[in-house]
Structure formats: C-alpha cells, structure tokens
Design an enzyme around this catalytic site. Sequence first.
Site, mmCIF file in Angstrom:
data_model
loop_
_atom_site.group_PDB
_atom_site.id
_atom_site.type_symbol
_atom_site.label_atom_id
_atom_site.label_comp_id
_atom_site.label_asym_id
_atom_site.label_seq_id
_atom_site.Cartn_x
_atom_site.Cartn_y
_atom_site.Cartn_z
ATOM 1 C CG ASP A 179 -43.958 -0.520 -122.285
ATOM 2 O OD1 ASP A 179 -42.989 -0.195 -121.578
ATOM 3 O OD2 ASP A 179 -44.382 0.182 -123.222
ATOM 4 C CG HIS B 36 -39.350 0.557 -125.292
ATOM 5 N ND1 HIS B 36 -40.079 -0.611 -125.132
ATOM 6 C CD2 HIS B 36 -39.940 1.458 -124.481
ATOM 7 C CE1 HIS B 36 -41.074 -0.407 -124.293
ATOM 8 N NE2 HIS B 36 -41.006 0.840 -123.866
ATOM 9 C CG HIS C 67 -38.845 -0.904 -120.184
ATOM 10 N ND1 HIS C 67 -38.180 0.274 -120.476
ATOM 11 C CD2 HIS C 67 -40.151 -0.662 -120.478
ATOM 12 C CE1 HIS C 67 -39.032 1.176 -120.911
ATOM 13 N NE2 HIS C 67 -40.244 0.634 -120.932
ATOM 14 N NE ARG D 233 -37.733 12.177 -124.952
ATOM 15 C CZ ARG D 233 -38.252 10.990 -124.620
ATOM 16 N NH1 ARG D 233 -37.941 10.408 -123.481
ATOM 17 N NH2 ARG D 233 -39.085 10.380 -125.444
HETATM 18 C C1 LIG Z 1 -46.949 -1.965 -114.742
HETATM 19 C C2 LIG Z 1 -46.058 -1.048 -114.892
HETATM 20 C C3 LIG Z 1 -44.629 -1.171 -114.435
HETATM 21 C C4 LIG Z 1 -44.001 0.043 -115.007
HETATM 22 C C5 LIG Z 1 -45.108 1.032 -114.962
HETATM 23 C C6 LIG Z 1 -46.280 0.276 -115.515
HETATM 24 C C7 LIG Z 1 -46.073 0.146 -117.022
HETATM 25 C C8 LIG Z 1 -44.628 0.042 -117.474
HETATM 26 C C9 LIG Z 1 -43.569 -0.329 -116.426
HETATM 27 C C10 LIG Z 1 -42.146 0.251 -116.598
HETATM 28 C C11 LIG Z 1 -42.224 1.630 -117.199
HETATM 29 C C12 LIG Z 1 -41.256 -0.551 -117.481
HETATM 30 C C13 LIG Z 1 -39.809 -0.015 -117.353
HETATM 31 C C14 LIG Z 1 -39.276 -0.124 -115.988
HETATM 32 C C15 LIG Z 1 -40.129 0.634 -114.970
HETATM 33 C C16 LIG Z 1 -39.616 0.316 -113.592
HETATM 34 C C17 LIG Z 1 -39.882 2.119 -115.184
HETATM 35 O O1 LIG Z 1 -38.727 2.519 -115.495
HETATM 36 O O2 LIG Z 1 -40.738 2.973 -114.985
HETATM 37 C C18 LIG Z 1 -41.589 0.149 -115.172
HETATM 38 C C19 LIG Z 1 -42.752 0.653 -114.366
HETATM 39 C C20 LIG Z 1 -42.702 0.414 -112.894
HETATM 40 O O3 LIG Z 1 -42.478 -0.714 -112.421
HETATM 41 O O4 LIG Z 1 -42.939 1.374 -112.200
HETATM 42 O O1 LIG Z 2 -40.069 8.376 -122.374
HETATM 43 C C1 LIG Z 2 -40.105 7.588 -123.301
HETATM 44 O O2 LIG Z 2 -39.960 7.944 -124.475
HETATM 45 C C2 LIG Z 2 -40.346 6.110 -123.070
HETATM 46 C C3 LIG Z 2 -40.819 5.771 -121.705
HETATM 47 C C4 LIG Z 2 -41.193 4.337 -121.549
HETATM 48 O O3 LIG Z 2 -40.742 3.495 -122.279
HETATM 49 C C5 LIG Z 2 -42.154 3.956 -120.496
HETATM 50 O O4 LIG Z 2 -42.576 4.828 -119.715
HETATM 51 O O5 LIG Z 2 -42.505 2.757 -120.462
HETATM 52 FE FE LIG Z 3 -41.860 1.579 -122.028
#
Ligand SMILES: C=C1C[C@]23C[C@H]1CC[C@H]2[C@]1(C)CCC[C@@](C)(C(=O)O)[C@H]1[C@@H]3C(=O)O
Ligand SMILES: O=C(O)CCC(=O)C(=O)O
Ligand SMILES: [Fe+2]
Length: 384
Positions: free
Chosen positions: A254, A308, A252, A318
């Site tokens: 951010d 990333h 994804h 972790r």
């Molecule tokens: C606005 C947001 C959506 C997420 C949490 C915050 C900031 C980053 C986003 C996120 C981490 C991007 C990756 C996918 C996601 C679903 C996750 O794996 O946590 C995303 C977050 C979310 O929608 O909860």
């Molecule tokens: O855990 C990590 O190193 C990355 C997590 C991440 O990319 C996120 O929370 O948006």
């Molecule tokens: Fe991220």
Amino acid sequence: MLNMLTIPPPKPPSPFSRSTRTENEEKNPLIFDASVLQHQPNIPQEFIWPDHERPCSSGPPELVIPPIDLKAFFNGDDLAMSKASKLVNEACKKHGFFLVVNHGIDSELIKKAHEYMDYFFEMRLQEKQRAQRKTGENCGYASSFTGRFSSKLPWKETLSFRFSAEEQLPSIVEDYFVGLMGEDFRQFGKVYQEYCEAMNQISLGIMELLGMSLGVGREYFREYFQGNDSIMRLNYYPICQKPDLTLGTGPHCDPTSLTILHQDQVGGLEVFVDNKWHAIIPNPDAFVVNIGDTFMALSNGIYKSCLHRAVVNNRTVRRSLAFFLSPKMDKLVIPPTSLVGPNSPRLYPDFTWSSLLEFTQKHYRADMKTLNAFTQWIISNKVN
Ligand SMILES: C=C1C[C@]23C[C@H]1CC[C@H]2[C@]1(C)CCC[C@@](C)(C(=O)O)[C@H]1[C@@H]3C(=O)O
Ligand SMILES: O=C(O)CCC(=O)C(=O)O
Ligand SMILES: [Fe+2]
C-alpha cells in the site's frame, strides 16, 4: 433502400464486449458487468495473470500475526503497554502486519458497513456507474479498472472516497454521496461517515502505539496525522468461475501510511513472508492493520510495508473495507531525527503524500516496488 428485415437485430451487449473492436482499449474499455461475468465458465484474457503470479493451488499456510489488545494498551498498566509495543515492534520490523482486538468499535457499525456494500454493488451496472471513477482520480466506482489498465485486471469492483479529519469538513463522506447519487444516498453516506470517523480514531490510537514502539514518544505520529487526508475503499470481489487464473487484488504494497482492513468471513487476503504466500484467516472481531510505504519512509525503513494480495473464489462474493490513513496532502514525509544517524542514514528523499499519490495514479501501477520506483522518479525529476 435498405430492407430493414435483412438487418440482424442488435446483439445484447456481452459482458466481455468492447463497443467497437477497431478503436484502442483506452477509448473502448472492456465492460466488466459482475452480474453476468460471475456465471461465465471462461474469463476474458485481460483477467488472466501470468503463471508465476497466480494463486497457490493448495491453500497457503496461515500467517500468524499478533493480536494487539487496544483496550489493554490504553487502560492497562505499564506492563500491558510495553507488551503491546514490543509485539508491534517485532511484527512491523518483519512484515508490518498485526491485528487489533478489543478496539471498541461498535460491531453493529461494522455489520452495517458490510451490508451497505451489498446495497451498492448489487445495483445494476448503469446505476453504479453514476459514481464512476474518472481518469486520474482515485475516488468513485471502478469495475475492475477496465478503463485504467489493459492487462492483469483485478477481479473486483471498488468504491473509493476521501475522508478528511479536518474540523472544517465534518460531513465530507455524507456530502460526497448525496452530491453524486442524490438524497436517497444520505443514509449510505452517514454510515460510511461514521465508519471513517471510527477508523480515524483507531488509527490515531495505533499511531500512539507505533510512536512508542519506535521510541519517539506516543504523541509524535498522532500529531503528525492530525487532520489526515485519507482514502476509504470498499472492495467487492464477485464470484469467479476460474479463480485459479486470476487475482482479486494483485500483489502490491500500500502506498499510503497505515491500512486498517476489515474482511468478511470468506477469506482471501494473503501476505508474502519468508518467500511464500500466507493467508490471513478472517476474524470478525479484529481489524487487520498493515504498514504502508509512506510509513515505511517515515520510520526510515525500520518498519516494513509488505507485499500482499487478495484471491477470489467460485463459491461466494467477498467483501473487505479498507481505510488508508494518509497525511495531509502537502505535509513533508521525513523521519523523526532520532531515527536517522551515522549508522542509519536516510533511505528515502523528502516527499509529500500528494506527489506519491499522483505517481500511483498517473505514472505507476502500485506494486511491490512502488517506493523504490518513486524514489528514482523524484531523483531523476530533480536532475532534469
Ligand atoms: C493511493 C491509492 C492507490 C490504490 C488506492 C489507494 C490506496 C492503495 C492503492 C492500491 C489498492 C494498491 C494495489 C493496486 C491498486 C491499483 C488496486 O488494486 O486497487 C491500488 C489503488 C489504486 O491505484 O487505485
Ligand atoms: O481485500 C483485501 O483483503 C485486501 C485489499 C487490499 O490489499 C487493498 O485494497 O489495498
Ligand atoms: Fe493493500
């Protein structure tokens, strides 16, 4: 009458079970109980990612990113400032990742922020669920997003909460935890309140550096993010017996503006650069900083928000602490005029952070294309 002896005793709930199998997944989410799941030799199919998205079988090469000395930037001479600003400019044009060192944040605070994560995530599932994230909201406890998505589930638990830099909300984090979990969580709330305040300070400092590196002046973005409405997220990745089949956090970008991440010594963060995945090696003295989609739009696409992910392993838990800097909800995301011109037309429409947040929570699962999909969504909503 039923003979009670013929009724089999209820089975203990399986960590993979649904409460009934006939109803749909939305009503009956899979239960992710890390304390049981970490020992299971097999993982439920919802956690198995398609072949092409799985972790690399051999360890990926390291991504070497520049360490930016924040102390030298703030206290040093012109040469130190222009050196830092040049390094940041190069990194952000290519992939948007760099490190900050000499940041002045107390190492004891960082240590405590990691330790309190263990305190929360080692509680029983039922206890953690007192902070359960509700549908459509982005704060609270989520175990693997089981209620939210039905496939490609991440092997992680998260605890997210809002931080506001507004003066009227000086104890927003502390109040959130006490309100949700009771007085016993006051100290817990205080630790993350203090951590978020430190993150706010450091992110405004980095905004000065970004402003200078883009030639819009030190104050421009620092002012833009005054009173920011940010999100703090604790990521906890349990041990997984089949780490090659799954991901802790899927690929994804951010959606937020700037992410400041502290990862523990385990390693697992990977960035997609030059068509392959690279590892960011943990450094306890550094924060990993990356540009998010909202800042990419603010820089009119000059600085990149890069793909990333995080992988898991079968040896140890972790942890990572992510502070997602975001503007005030209704602030318009528009690049400064000096970054727009005949040779550099606007790449994204005007939008507010609240609309992008809503898009990622209700309409679209954040991935590498969030900003483009969101742009299309805005355009089609305007037409209709
Ligand atoms: C606005 C947001 C959506 C997420 C949490 C915050 C900031 C980053 C986003 C996120 C981490 C991007 C990756 C996918 C996601 C679903 C996750 O794996 O946590 C995303 C977050 C979310 O929608 O909860
Ligand atoms: O855990 C990590 O190193 C990355 C997590 C991440 O990319 C996120 O929370 O948006
Ligand atoms: Fe991220």
